[in-house]
Scaffold this active site. Structure first.
Site: not given
Length: 319
Positions: A130, A165, A215, A230, A238, A278, A286, A288
């Protein structure tokens, strides 16, 4: 032509008994490694240990197959020095906690002894998924990292619609949307900050999430030209697949390429070989680096082998 060396590939992951092989990226990587006749040494976090300043682990040689109810078998269990392996894939899912950090210290000893670790242990510690994204402020939504409820309140009143979050979780776990005049603001903020004892990330809500939380995968600086969008299910904020999001394959847009091209050399420099970005709309949310997913979805809809690209990189580094 000389026959290629059989590599000893270690993987640190969550219990393999609990994965869904049709969606699990670690499983896809292991299938590719096995197809190339490499030996796979399976480990979980509690198998790693230090002794006399050397990194060890209890390992199990593993064989896998694409059969839902019988997809793995352990062949041999033994404790080994980690420097007996050629490469170790650190694929443990968050939470990003002190136990995860301790494991990176152990893996760093193996790295010092000559083992290729993916991703680099120091960068796994330094680049919280994050907070790392917040370095690239020109690409991210308006963002606040704090545990102070008054600061969260002021941010909420300014933007009227926000997402809050945790910094150490994944898969959409404990992600809340707080709309204008939401009567639950105080209780959400108290729970999320544990009464101002725990940091959180707060960002402006991005309505474009309804079109998909993308993603984008990067392997050693190479950007995969297709992403997984997504889509949140009805009544859900979400988009994470783990939270019921629907995955759709899409080509990268111009802004996706701009963000990915900007980040790619920075990720390479930090030894972050396999990364998932993301992006919602035109905003990075984000980065990852612990255990990026969506290999299976991309490989099933395109002729691109993400796992093959990763194994190519590993082999090129070691041969």
């Amino acid at each position: 032509m000389n026959k290629k060396k059989i590599l000893k590939i270690g993987i640190v992951m969550d219990p393999i008994q609990l994965i869904k092989i049709e969606k699990d990226s670690s499983f896809a990587i292991l299938l590719e490694a096995q197809k190339r006749h490499h030996e796979i040494y399976y480990m979980e976090l509690n198998d790693l240990y230090l002794q006399k300043n050397h990194a060890y682990a209890k390992t199990r040689l593993i064989k896998i197959q694409k059969k839902i109810n019988n997809y793995f078998s352990f062949i041999q269990e033994k404790n080994i020095l980690l420097n007996q392996l050629d490469v170790i894939l650190m694929r443990k899912d968050p939470p990003f906690n002190m136990e995860f950090i301790y494991a990176t210290y152990i893996l760093e000893r193996a790295e010092e002894a000559g083992v290729l670790i993916i991703n680099k242990p120091k960068s796994l510690r330094d680049c919280n998924e994050k907070i790392f994204a917040s370095l690239f402020y020109k690409f991210i939504p308006d963002t606040l990292v704090t545990r102070n409820i008054s600061q969260i309140y002021n941010f909420w009143k300014k933007h009227k619609d926000i997402i809050i979050k945790p910094l150490d979780s994944m898969g959409g776990s404990s992600v809340f949307r707080i709309k204008e005049d939401d009567e639950n603001f105080i209780v959400i903020s108290e729970v999320m900050t544990n009464y101002e004892k725990k940091y959180c990330m707060i960002q402006t809500y991005l309505p474009s999430v309804k079109d998909g939380d993308k993603r984008i995968l990067i392997v050693n600086g190479q950007i995969i030209p297709w992403c997984i969008a997504r889509i949140p299910k009805k009544g859900e904020n979400r988009a994470n697949i783990a939270a019921g999001g629907i995955a759709k394959i899409r080509k990268l847009h111009k802004k996706d390429w701009e963000i990915a091209n900007y980040l790619s050399p920075i990720l390479q420099e930090k030894g972050l070989v396999f990364v998932g970005l993301d992006i919602i709309g035109d905003k990075l949310t984000e980065i990852n680096i612990t255990s990026p997913t969506c290999i299976c979805e991309i490989e099933s809809h395109t002729n691109i082998s993400v796992s093959g690209m990763l194994l190519d990189y590993i082999e090129n580094q070691i041969y």
